[in-house]
Design an enzyme around this catalytic site. Sequence first.
Site: not given
Ligand code: GUN
Length: 279
Positions: A52, A96, A119
Amino acid sequence: MAKLIDGKAISKEIKEELKKEVAELKEKGIEGSLAVIQVGNDAASTVYVNNKKKACEYIGIGSISYELPEETPESELLRIIRELNERSDICGILVQLPVPRHINEDNLIREISPKKDVDGFHPQSVGAMTIGETGFLSCTPAGIIQLLKRSGVEIEGKHCVVIGRSNIVGKPMALLMLRENATVTITHSKTVNLKEICKMADILIAAVGKPGFVDDSYVKEGAVVIDVGIHRDENNKLCGDVDFEKVEPHVSKITPVPGGVGPMTIAMLMKNCVESMKR
Ligand code: GUN
């Protein structure tokens, strides 16, 4: 037309578009950074968080990261989120997932301002999506819509079967397909006649969470198959929820794992960040 839906190429295409858009925004003096919060040091989460941050750098937006110890109290996380909500240089905030067991992830998600919820997990974002109002769309399902559209799959009027009903993928996926005028069936672990229902799908979206679960007995000849799963098989090779070797000969289009849905999630996160900067 190629049978493989190339998520790597399509996500690259989207990131190039965003890169241009970010440069134009910068000329107007509009900038922003994504704040990424990771608690503990789960190896998979570290890989996702790094990807990211790299994507932010690539499209030209800033990123700040909080790498916090496993024992960080929930109250401290809530305090950080409140602080980030107030900062005008922050366009997006994400925690996350998963977070350690002593923390209630719903409390964290609800604390993030819906204006910065890139998100798309906040109940307000989910509600807005449900009734078609402006808000951030959940990244994986939004990425799948882009994969289908950009590879020339018509959605309107088609029967879409979603396997899985999670808040992050299954439910929002079904709602977004409905918004595109598909006829949608949501199935799950308690569904009776699962195979028969999947076999009726023009577009089958597998978000089961079980490696190789969907084989050729679940698929109609000529269907489009989207594989949301990501697992390691017994040889430590990445694989999805779909048994690719068995299913591929029968379908008109299919996403590979890796290189299908995965790269799209990050591309759509970046799209949400740019959207936030514009708003
Ligand atoms: N953990 C697995 N996929 C995601 C996601 O798309 N966003 C976040 N914040 N955590 C995750």
